[in-house]
Scaffold this motif. Structure first.
Motif, PDB file in Angstrom:
ATOM      1  N   VAL A  73       0.836  -1.204   0.000  1.00 26.47           N
ATOM      2  CA  VAL A  73       0.000   0.000   0.000  1.00 26.47           C
ATOM      3  C   VAL A  73       0.868   1.250   0.000  1.00 26.47           C
ATOM      4  N   GLY A  74       0.428   2.257  -0.740  1.00 23.90           N
ATOM      5  CA  GLY A  74       1.066   3.567  -0.720  1.00 23.90           C
ATOM      6  C   GLY A  74       0.091   4.575  -0.135  1.00 23.90           C
ATOM      7  N   ILE A  75       0.566   5.399   0.808  1.00 23.54           N
ATOM      8  CA  ILE A  75      -0.312   6.352   1.492  1.00 23.54           C
ATOM      9  C   ILE A  75       0.149   7.774   1.216  1.00 23.54           C
ATOM     10  N   VAL A  76      -0.792   8.622   0.833  1.00 24.62           N
ATOM     11  CA  VAL A  76      -0.525  10.035   0.567  1.00 24.62           C
ATOM     12  C   VAL A  76      -1.263  10.853   1.615  1.00 24.62           C
ATOM     13  N   VAL A  96      14.161   6.873  -0.360  1.00 25.93           N
ATOM     14  CA  VAL A  96      13.998   6.350   1.003  1.00 25.93           C
ATOM     15  C   VAL A  96      12.875   5.316   1.042  1.00 25.93           C
ATOM     16  N   ALA A  97      11.775   5.621   0.380  1.00 26.75           N
ATOM     17  CA  ALA A  97      10.645   4.675   0.347  1.00 26.75           C
ATOM     18  C   ALA A  97      11.035   3.392  -0.386  1.00 26.75           C
ATOM     19  N   MET A  98      11.783   3.522  -1.455  1.00 29.60           N
ATOM     20  CA  MET A  98      12.192   2.348  -2.234  1.00 29.60           C
ATOM     21  C   MET A  98      13.127   1.458  -1.423  1.00 29.60           C
ATOM     22  N   ASP A  99      13.943   2.064  -0.602  1.00 27.18           N
ATOM     23  CA  ASP A  99      14.857   1.291   0.240  1.00 27.18           C
ATOM     24  C   ASP A  99      14.117   0.465   1.291  1.00 27.18           C
ATOM     25  N   ALA A 100      12.911   0.913   1.644  1.00 33.07           N
ATOM     26  CA  ALA A 100      12.178   0.261   2.741  1.00 33.07           C
ATOM     27  C   ALA A 100      11.376  -0.950   2.296  1.00 33.07           C
ATOM     28  N   ASN A 122       9.691  -5.343  -2.172  1.00 31.60           N
ATOM     29  CA  ASN A 122       9.277  -5.622  -3.540  1.00 31.60           C
ATOM     30  C   ASN A 122      10.469  -5.562  -4.495  1.00 31.60           C
ATOM     31  N   LYS A 123      10.396  -6.342  -5.554  1.00 32.15           N
ATOM     32  CA  LYS A 123      11.453  -6.338  -6.550  1.00 32.15           C
ATOM     33  C   LYS A 123      11.364  -5.057  -7.371  1.00 32.15           C
ATOM     34  N   LEU A 124      12.462  -4.312  -7.402  1.00 33.03           N
ATOM     35  CA  LEU A 124      12.499  -3.043  -8.109  1.00 33.03           C
ATOM     36  C   LEU A 124      13.663  -3.056  -9.101  1.00 33.03           C
ATOM     37  N   PRO A 125      13.605  -2.211 -10.128  1.00 35.13           N
ATOM     38  CA  PRO A 125      14.727  -2.140 -11.077  1.00 35.13           C
ATOM     39  C   PRO A 125      16.026  -1.747 -10.367  1.00 35.13           C
ATOM     40  N   LYS A 126      17.146  -2.178 -10.932  1.00 30.51           N
ATOM     41  CA  LYS A 126      18.440  -1.898 -10.304  1.00 30.51           C
ATOM     42  C   LYS A 126      18.750  -0.402 -10.300  1.00 30.51           C
ATOM     43  N   ASP A 127      18.465   0.264 -11.400  1.00 30.34           N
ATOM     44  CA  ASP A 127      18.771   1.693 -11.486  1.00 30.34           C
ATOM     45  C   ASP A 127      17.623   2.494 -10.887  1.00 30.34           C
ATOM     46  N   GLN A 128      17.572   2.508  -9.560  1.00 25.16           N
ATOM     47  CA  GLN A 128      16.460   3.146  -8.873  1.00 25.16           C
ATOM     48  C   GLN A 128      16.442   4.659  -9.103  1.00 25.16           C
ATOM     49  N   HIS A 129      17.593   5.252  -9.215  1.00 21.68           N
ATOM     50  CA  HIS A 129      17.650   6.703  -9.427  1.00 21.68           C
ATOM     51  C   HIS A 129      16.952   7.083 -10.732  1.00 21.68           C
ATOM     52  N   ALA A 130      17.179   6.297 -11.783  1.00 25.57           N
ATOM     53  CA  ALA A 130      16.528   6.563 -13.063  1.00 25.57           C
ATOM     54  C   ALA A 130      15.021   6.361 -12.960  1.00 25.57           C
ATOM     55  N   VAL A 131      14.615   5.342 -12.217  1.00 20.44           N
ATOM     56  CA  VAL A 131      13.182   5.087 -12.017  1.00 20.44           C
ATOM     57  C   VAL A 131      12.525   6.276 -11.329  1.00 20.44           C
ATOM     58  N   ALA A 158       4.638   7.218  -2.863  1.00 18.15           N
ATOM     59  CA  ALA A 158       3.648   6.152  -2.674  1.00 18.15           C
ATOM     60  C   ALA A 158       3.696   5.136  -3.809  1.00 18.15           C
ATOM     61  N   LEU A 159       4.026   5.593  -5.026  1.00 14.02           N
ATOM     62  CA  LEU A 159       4.037   4.714  -6.196  1.00 14.02           C
ATOM     63  C   LEU A 159       5.351   3.967  -6.374  1.00 14.02           C
ATOM     64  N   ALA A 160       6.428   4.505  -5.814  1.00 16.22           N
ATOM     65  CA  ALA A 160       7.770   4.015  -6.132  1.00 16.22           C
ATOM     66  C   ALA A 160       8.017   2.581  -5.697  1.00 16.22           C
ATOM     67  N   THR A 161       7.252   2.094  -4.743  1.00 12.38           N
ATOM     68  CA  THR A 161       7.457   0.726  -4.251  1.00 12.38           C
ATOM     69  C   THR A 161       6.667  -0.296  -5.063  1.00 12.38           C
ATOM     70  N   ASN A 162       6.080   0.152  -6.180  1.00 13.47           N
ATOM     71  CA  ASN A 162       5.404  -0.741  -7.120  1.00 13.47           C
ATOM     72  C   ASN A 162       4.180  -1.417  -6.487  1.00 13.47           C
ATOM     73  N   VAL A 163       3.326  -0.584  -5.865  1.00 10.39           N
ATOM     74  CA  VAL A 163       2.110  -1.096  -5.240  1.00 10.39           C
ATOM     75  C   VAL A 163       0.900  -0.795  -6.124  1.00 10.39           C
ATOM     76  N   ASP A 164      -0.179  -1.521  -5.881  1.00  9.30           N
ATOM     77  CA  ASP A 164      -1.400  -1.343  -6.668  1.00  9.30           C
ATOM     78  C   ASP A 164      -2.492  -0.589  -5.920  1.00  9.30           C
ATOM     79  N   LEU A 165      -2.284  -0.361  -4.627  1.00 10.77           N
ATOM     80  CA  LEU A 165      -3.294   0.303  -3.807  1.00 10.77           C
ATOM     81  C   LEU A 165      -2.745   1.630  -3.297  1.00 10.77           C
ATOM     82  N   ILE A 166      -3.432   2.728  -3.643  1.00 11.96           N
ATOM     83  CA  ILE A 166      -3.040   4.066  -3.214  1.00 11.96           C
ATOM     84  C   ILE A 166      -4.158   4.648  -2.353  1.00 11.96           C
ATOM     85  N   LEU A 167      -3.830   5.031  -1.121  1.00 13.50           N
ATOM     86  CA  LEU A 167      -4.775   5.674  -0.209  1.00 13.50           C
ATOM     87  C   LEU A 167      -4.347   7.115  -0.004  1.00 13.50           C
ATOM     88  N   ALA A 168      -5.285   8.028  -0.070  1.00 16.44           N
ATOM     89  CA  ALA A 168      -4.945   9.445   0.068  1.00 16.44           C
ATOM     90  C   ALA A 168      -5.915  10.124   1.035  1.00 16.44           C
TER      91      ALA A 168
END
Length: 223
Positions: free
Chosen positions: A84-87, A105-109, A112-121, A156-166
């Protein structure tokens, strides 16, 4: 497809000698690809409901299921990190970091499997949300309110989640910025298949949502 389901949720607190019910047997299923708005008067329990859906609080009874599995069984920490991503209305960004660093910081936490070049993402994600490279490398305190909210959405989106709460995501923004944020949410739901749930008192947001729900006297129903 239902991504998150509420089943007979109850939440109350003591007000003097009385028990005040904020949520009373609330049940509802939220689908992927849909943009939801939850309306309600101040104090109606909208933020409480979102906190429960985001595992920031725990219902006194009832269950919340993510992809048909109880989030308590998944583990609240695991659910928050990976599903889940929370805004937040107040953005909740780290003020001494840049926009890029806040998202990293969120991606580090996450697990989930993320691309290697996180800065570019992150750079591409911020660009998609309207934050160019010049602004992406500034401290977030140097950005406007609307820009900070875009960074919060990117986080909220960077961790590759499908649920966004705002939670009242446009409450601190001007009309133009608010409209732009709503368009982002619509795009995320309709073009990227996310489930976006926004609690708000803003009827303008409600007009743009696919499904409008109202929380009143502890009961959640389609408006």
């Amino acid at each position: 497809m239902t991504i998150i389901a509420l089943e007979n949720l109850n939440y109350s607190y003591k007000d003097g000698g009385m028990q005040r019910f904020i949520l009373s047997d609330v049940s509802f299923g939220f689908e992927l690809g849909c943009f939801y708005a939850i309306l309600g008067n101040s104090g109606s329990g909208k933020t409480t409901l979102l906190s429960l859906m985001g595992a920031l609080d725990e219902p006194q009874s009832g269950t919340i299921s993510y992809q048909a599995e109880d989030i308590k069984r998944l583990g609240y920490d695991n659910y928050r990190r990976n599903h889940v991503g929370i805004v937040f209305q107040s953005y909740n960004l780290i003020p001494w970091l840049t926009a890029v660093e806040n998202v990293l910081v969120a991606m580090d936490a996450t697990d989930n499997k993320l691309p290697k070049d996180q800065h570019a993402v992150v750079t591409n994600l911020l660009t998609f949300l309207g934050i160019d490279q010049g602004k992406a490398t500034r401290r977030v305190t140097e950005l406007s309110g609307g820009e900070q909210q875009r960074v919060a959405i990117a986080r909220a989106l960077a961790t590759n989640v499908d649920l966004i709460l705002a939670d009242e995501p446009t409450g601190n923004l001007d009309e133009t910025s608010s409209e732009e944020i709503v368009e982002i949410f619509k795009t995320l739901a309709h073009e990227h298949g996310k489930c976006v749930v926004v609690v708000t008192h803003d009827s303008e947001i409600a007009r743009e949502a696919d499904t409008v729900l109202r929380l009143s006297k502890g009961v959640l129903g389609v408006a």
